[in-house]
Design a protein around this motif. Structure first.
Motif, PDB file in Angstrom:
ATOM      1  N   ASP A 378       0.875  -1.174   0.000  1.00 48.14           N
ATOM      2  CA  ASP A 378       0.000   0.000   0.000  1.00 48.14           C
ATOM      3  C   ASP A 378       0.909   1.220   0.000  1.00 48.14           C
ATOM      4  N   LEU A 379       1.091   1.854  -1.153  1.00 50.30           N
ATOM      5  CA  LEU A 379       2.061   2.942  -1.290  1.00 50.30           C
ATOM      6  C   LEU A 379       1.617   4.209  -0.580  1.00 50.30           C
ATOM      7  N   SER A 380       0.306   4.442  -0.488  1.00 48.62           N
ATOM      8  CA  SER A 380      -0.172   5.682   0.116  1.00 48.62           C
ATOM      9  C   SER A 380       0.017   5.691   1.627  1.00 48.62           C
ATOM     10  N   ARG A 381      -0.069   4.504   2.247  1.00 56.30           N
ATOM     11  CA  ARG A 381       0.059   4.424   3.710  1.00 56.30           C
ATOM     12  C   ARG A 381       1.398   3.833   4.144  1.00 56.30           C
ATOM     13  N   LEU A 382       2.289   3.570   3.182  1.00 59.08           N
ATOM     14  CA  LEU A 382       3.606   3.007   3.466  1.00 59.08           C
ATOM     15  C   LEU A 382       3.481   1.716   4.280  1.00 59.08           C
ATOM     16  N   MET A 383       2.546   0.854   3.835  1.00 59.53           N
ATOM     17  CA  MET A 383       2.323  -0.438   4.488  1.00 59.53           C
ATOM     18  C   MET A 383       2.656  -1.553   3.501  1.00 59.53           C
ATOM     19  N   VAL A 384       3.345  -2.578   3.980  1.00 57.75           N
ATOM     20  CA  VAL A 384       3.635  -3.755   3.171  1.00 57.75           C
ATOM     21  C   VAL A 384       3.191  -4.990   3.960  1.00 57.75           C
ATOM     22  N   TYR A 385       2.268  -5.753   3.374  1.00 55.40           N
ATOM     23  CA  TYR A 385       1.772  -6.971   4.020  1.00 55.40           C
ATOM     24  C   TYR A 385       2.528  -8.183   3.470  1.00 55.40           C
ATOM     25  N   TYR A 386       2.952  -9.050   4.387  1.00 52.60           N
ATOM     26  CA  TYR A 386       3.722 -10.243   4.018  1.00 52.60           C
ATOM     27  C   TYR A 386       2.901 -11.477   4.373  1.00 52.60           C
ATOM     28  N   LEU A 387       2.536 -12.296   3.355  1.00 54.50           N
ATOM     29  CA  LEU A 387       1.730 -13.487   3.564  1.00 54.50           C
ATOM     30  C   LEU A 387       2.531 -14.711   3.121  1.00 54.50           C
ATOM     31  N   ASP A 388       2.818 -15.588   4.079  1.00 55.35           N
ATOM     32  CA  ASP A 388       3.646 -16.769   3.833  1.00 55.35           C
ATOM     33  C   ASP A 388       2.913 -17.989   4.378  1.00 55.35           C
ATOM     34  N   SER A 389       2.658 -18.967   3.524  1.00 57.55           N
ATOM     35  CA  SER A 389       1.927 -20.161   3.950  1.00 57.55           C
ATOM     36  C   SER A 389       2.801 -21.141   4.722  1.00 57.55           C
ATOM     37  N   LEU A 390       4.086 -20.794   4.908  1.00 56.08           N
ATOM     38  CA  LEU A 390       4.977 -21.508   5.822  1.00 56.08           C
ATOM     39  C   LEU A 390       5.385 -20.537   6.928  1.00 56.08           C
ATOM     40  N   SER A 391       5.828 -21.073   8.046  1.00 56.66           N
ATOM     41  CA  SER A 391       6.208 -20.215   9.160  1.00 56.66           C
ATOM     42  C   SER A 391       7.384 -19.332   8.772  1.00 56.66           C
ATOM     43  N   GLY A 392       7.448 -18.143   9.376  1.00 52.38           N
ATOM     44  CA  GLY A 392       8.543 -17.224   9.094  1.00 52.38           C
ATOM     45  C   GLY A 392       8.029 -15.864   8.659  1.00 52.38           C
ATOM     46  N   ASP A 393       8.938 -14.890   8.619  1.00 54.17           N
ATOM     47  CA  ASP A 393       8.562 -13.552   8.193  1.00 54.17           C
ATOM     48  C   ASP A 393       9.490 -13.088   7.080  1.00 54.17           C
ATOM     49  N   CYS A 394       9.377 -11.799   6.740  1.00 57.15           N
ATOM     50  CA  CYS A 394      10.123 -11.281   5.593  1.00 57.15           C
ATOM     51  C   CYS A 394      11.631 -11.275   5.822  1.00 57.15           C
ATOM     52  N   SER A 395      12.067 -11.509   7.061  1.00 52.88           N
ATOM     53  CA  SER A 395      13.507 -11.554   7.317  1.00 52.88           C
ATOM     54  C   SER A 395      14.175 -12.727   6.598  1.00 52.88           C
ATOM     55  N   LYS A 396      13.378 -13.697   6.127  1.00 52.88           N
ATOM     56  CA  LYS A 396      13.934 -14.805   5.357  1.00 52.88           C
ATOM     57  C   LYS A 396      14.485 -14.330   4.021  1.00 52.88           C
ATOM     58  N   TYR A 397      13.967 -13.187   3.529  1.00 56.16           N
ATOM     59  CA  TYR A 397      14.368 -12.670   2.218  1.00 56.16           C
ATOM     60  C   TYR A 397      14.809 -11.209   2.366  1.00 56.16           C
ATOM     61  N   PRO A 398      15.941 -10.962   3.018  1.00 58.17           N
ATOM     62  CA  PRO A 398      16.374  -9.578   3.266  1.00 58.17           C
ATOM     63  C   PRO A 398      16.607  -8.779   1.991  1.00 58.17           C
ATOM     64  N   SER A 399      17.118  -9.428   0.944  1.00 61.95           N
ATOM     65  CA  SER A 399      17.369  -8.685  -0.297  1.00 61.95           C
ATOM     66  C   SER A 399      16.051  -8.238  -0.933  1.00 61.95           C
ATOM     67  N   MET A 400      15.023  -9.058  -0.819  1.00 62.66           N
ATOM     68  CA  MET A 400      13.711  -8.673  -1.351  1.00 62.66           C
ATOM     69  C   MET A 400      13.156  -7.483  -0.583  1.00 62.66           C
ATOM     70  N   LYS A 401      13.198  -7.543   0.744  1.00 60.28           N
ATOM     71  CA  LYS A 401      12.683  -6.440   1.567  1.00 60.28           C
ATOM     72  C   LYS A 401      13.431  -5.145   1.270  1.00 60.28           C
ATOM     73  N   LYS A 402      14.751  -5.242   1.183  1.00 58.36           N
ATOM     74  CA  LYS A 402      15.561  -4.048   0.907  1.00 58.36           C
ATOM     75  C   LYS A 402      15.201  -3.450  -0.450  1.00 58.36           C
ATOM     76  N   THR A 403      14.982  -4.293  -1.462  1.00 54.20           N
ATOM     77  CA  THR A 403      14.661  -3.816  -2.808  1.00 54.20           C
ATOM     78  C   THR A 403      13.284  -3.177  -2.847  1.00 54.20           C
ATOM     79  N   VAL A 404      12.294  -3.798  -2.192  1.00 55.26           N
ATOM     80  CA  VAL A 404      10.938  -3.247  -2.152  1.00 55.26           C
ATOM     81  C   VAL A 404      10.935  -1.895  -1.442  1.00 55.26           C
ATOM     82  N   ASP A 405      11.606  -1.809  -0.278  1.00 55.85           N
ATOM     83  CA  ASP A 405      11.661  -0.542   0.454  1.00 55.85           C
ATOM     84  C   ASP A 405      12.297   0.559  -0.389  1.00 55.85           C
ATOM     85  N   ALA A 406      13.409   0.228  -1.043  1.00 57.80           N
ATOM     86  CA  ALA A 406      14.107   1.233  -1.862  1.00 57.80           C
ATOM     87  C   ALA A 406      13.233   1.689  -3.027  1.00 57.80           C
TER      88      ALA A 406
END
Length: 482
Positions: A378-406
Motif C-alpha cells: 500500500d504505497l499511500s500508507r507506506l504499508m507492506v503486508y507479508y503473507l507466507d503459507s509456511l512459518s517465518g517472516d520477511c527476514s527470510k528474504y532480506p534482499s527482497m525487503k531491501k529492494t521493495v523498500d528502496a
C-alpha cells in the motif's frame, strides 16, 4: 498425521532430526550456493532427464532405449526459442570429438565423456547428464545374473505351455464369435462403435501397453454398447469407451497422438502495467492435474483470469494492481538489484498517482523454482503486508525487503510525496499449508480472497471468512484455470 499409516513415529522423528542436524544444513547450504549460479543453466523446468529422454526418443521414433549423456545434456539446455548458447555448443562439440577417439573399454572407469570435457568429478552413485536413479554400475556394466536351476527352467517351460494353450483357446473362441456375428442380422448391432470381438454390454477387462515394454497397466471395464458417447460426441470407428477401476502403473502414458504442445496467452497492459505474453506448455497444465508446485506461467495465467473476470471495467482496477513474478524474484535481485528496483518503480508509475489507498500484489519466488510468498504493498500508507503459507517472516528474504523498500521510497521521491514515516511491514497470520507443494496455490488464493472481499487493509490475523484452506478451495481455482 496424514501419512501415519505409512510413516511410523520413529521414522518421522529420525527424518526431523536429520533435517535439523547442523551437518545436513552445511551440505544443503553448500549445494544451494553451488546451484544458484550454474555455468550451463538447465532450461527444461520440472521436466527431468528421464522424461526429456523419453520425449526425444518418441519424437524421433527411435528404437534406442537411451541417448548419449552429452546429447541429453545439451538438449536439456536448449531454450524454448531453440537457441543453443555458444558455451553449451562448445562442450557438446568437444564431447563428440572425444567420444570418437576414446576406446570403448576406457569408459569403464565410470567417468563419462561429458565429465571429462567439463573437467569435473563424477559424484558417487550418479551419472552426469542422466538424471535421478542412474548409477555408474547400472549404466556402464551389465547386471550380474545367476544361471537358473533345472527346476526353475522346467517351471518356466510349464508356465509357457499353459500360456500357449490359453492363447489357442482364446483364438478359437474369437473365431467362433466372428463366424457367428457374420450370420446374424446386424441392422441394429452394426452401429458406429459396436465391436464384434468383444461381448456386448459392459465387460471387465485388463489394460495393456506394448511400449516401451509389453505390460499390464490397469484394470477396468469395456463399454461395448451401441451409440456410446464420450463428451457428447460419438466415438470414432474402431474405438470403445473404457473406464478404469484399478491403476497398476501410475506413470503409463496413453498411446494417443500429442497434437498441441503449447499455446500463447496475450495479456493487455491492464494486468501488469505493460503488454505481456505467456506461453502455456503441457508441463504447466500437468502442475494443475497432478497438483505439483506451480511455475510462473500458471501464476501469471490465474492473475490474468482474476483481472479479466473480477476486475476489468470496475472500480477494483483502481484498488488492486499486479506485478509480474518473472520480473522480480530472488534470482534477479541477486544478479542486478538496481534493475529490479527500477522495474518496481516503473510499475508504480504506470498506475497513476497512487494517492488513494490501493494494493500492489507481488507473488514472490525464492528462486530456482522455490517457495512462493505474497507481498502486498500500500504505497499511500507506506504499508507492506507479508503473507507466507509456511512459518517465518520477511527476514527470510532480506534482499527482497531491501529492494521493495528502496523502490517505494524512490517512487515517492519521484512523485515529490513527503515520507511521513518509515515503511511498516506486517506479517499476516494467514492459512498454512501442510505439504511441500501448495505454496503457489495459497498465494493465488490469498489474492483472490482479498480482491473478492475488496479489502485494502489486510487484518493481521487474516480474514474471519478464510482462516484455513481446504483442498476444495484449491480445486476451485484449478477449475477456473482450466
Amino acid at each position: 498425521m496424514k501419512y501415519a499409516e505409512i510413516i511410523s513415529a520413529e521414522e518421522w522423528d529420525n527424518f526431523v532430526a536429520k533435517r535439523r542436524n547442523e551437518k545436513f544444513h552445511e551440505v544443503s547450504d553448500k549445494n544451494q550456493k553451488r546451484a544458484s549460479k550454474p555455468a550451463y543453466p538447465y532450461k527444461k523446468g520440472r521436466t527431468g532427464y528421464a522424461r526429456l529422454q523419453q520425449r526425444i526418443l518418441a519424437e524421433e521414433k527411435s528404437d534406442a532405449t537411451s541417448l548419449p549423456e552429452h546429447v541429453l545434456w545439451k538438449a536439456a539446455r536448449v531454450g524454448k526459442d531453440g537457441a543453443v548458447v555458444e558455451a553449451v555448443q562448445n562442450v557438446y562439440d568437444e564431447c563428440e570429438t572425444l567420444s570418437q577417439t576414446l576406446p570403448s573399454t576406457e569408459v569403464q572407469d565410470c567417468r563419462s565423456v561429458l565429465s571429462r570435457v567439463l573437467n569435473v568429478p563424477e559424484y558417487f552413485g550418479r551419472v552426469r547428464g542422466k538424471g535421478f536413479g542412474v548409477t555408474p554400475s547400472s549404466f556402464y556394466k551389465k547386471p550380474k545374473t545367476k544361471n537358473p536351476t533345472n527346476k526353475e527352467v522346467m517351471e518356466t517351460l510349464a508356465e509357457l505351455r499353459a500360456q500357449v494353450l490359453e492363447l489357442q483357446k482364446e483364438n478359437a473362441r474369437y473365431r467362433e464369435e466372428m463366424c457367428g456375428s457374420e450370420a446374424k442380422d446386424t441392422s441394429d448391432r452394426a452401429s458406429i462403435n459396436c465391436q464384434p470381438k468383444f461381448p456386448e454390454g459392459i465387460t471387465p477387462c485388463q489394460l495393456y501397453l506394448s511400449s516401451p515394454t509389453y505390460r499390464i497397466v490397469g484394470k477396468g471395464k469395456v463399454h461395448n454398447t451401441s451409440g456410446e458417447l464420450l463428451h457428447h460426441n460419438p466415438l470414432p470407428v474402431g474405438y470403445m469407451k473404457v473406464s478404469i477401476d484399478l491403476v497398476l502403473d501410475t506413470d503409463a502414458l496413453l498411446p494417443l497422438p500429442d497434437v498441441v504442445s503449447e499455446t500463447t496467452v496475450d495479456f493487455d497492459e491492464g494486468v501488469f502495467g505493460i503488454a505481456h505474453s505467456e506461453i502455456i506448455a503441457k508441463e504447466d497444465m500437468q502442475q494443475l492435474f497432478e497438483h505439483e508446485e506451480l511455475g510462473i506461467a500458471v501464476i501469471h495465467t490465474y492473475i490474468w483470469y482474476m483481472y479479466d473476470t473480477l476486475m476489468r471495467g470496475t472500480e477494483l482496477c483502481n484498488r488492486f494492481n499486479f506485478i509480474a513474478a518473472s520480473r522480480i524474484n530472488t534470482t534477479l535481485i541477486t544478479k542486478n538489484p538496481t534493475s529490479v528496483k527500477n522495474e518496481l518503480v516503473d510499475r508504480f508509475m504506470a498506475a497513476g498517482d497512487n494517492t488513494t489507498p490501493s494494493l500492489y500484489f507481488l507473488p514472490f519466488n525464492s528462486g530456482n523454482g522455490g517457495h512462493w510468498v505474497l507481498v502486498a504493498m500500500d504505497l499511500s500508507r507506506l504499508m507492506v503486508y507479508y503473507l507466507d503459507s509456511l512459518s517465518g517472516d520477511c527476514s527470510k528474504y532480506p534482499s527482497m525487503k531491501k529492494t521493495v523498500d528502496a523502490a517505494i521510497l524512490k517512487f515517492r521521491s519521484k512523485k515529490n510525496y513527503r515520507n511521513r514515516k518509515d515503511i511498516t511491514w506486517v506479517r499476516v497470520q494467514c492459512p498454512q499449508q501442510n505439504n511441500s507443494v501448495d505454496c503457489g496455490f495459497f498465494v493465488l488464493r490469498f489474492m483472490r480472497d482479498i480482491i473478492a472481499l475488496n479489502r485494502i487493509d489486510i487484518p493481521k490475523m487474516y480474514f474471519d471468512e478464510y482462516k484455513s484452506y481446504s483442498r476444495a478451495h484449491l480445486d476451485e481455482m484449478k477449475d477456473e484455470l482450466c
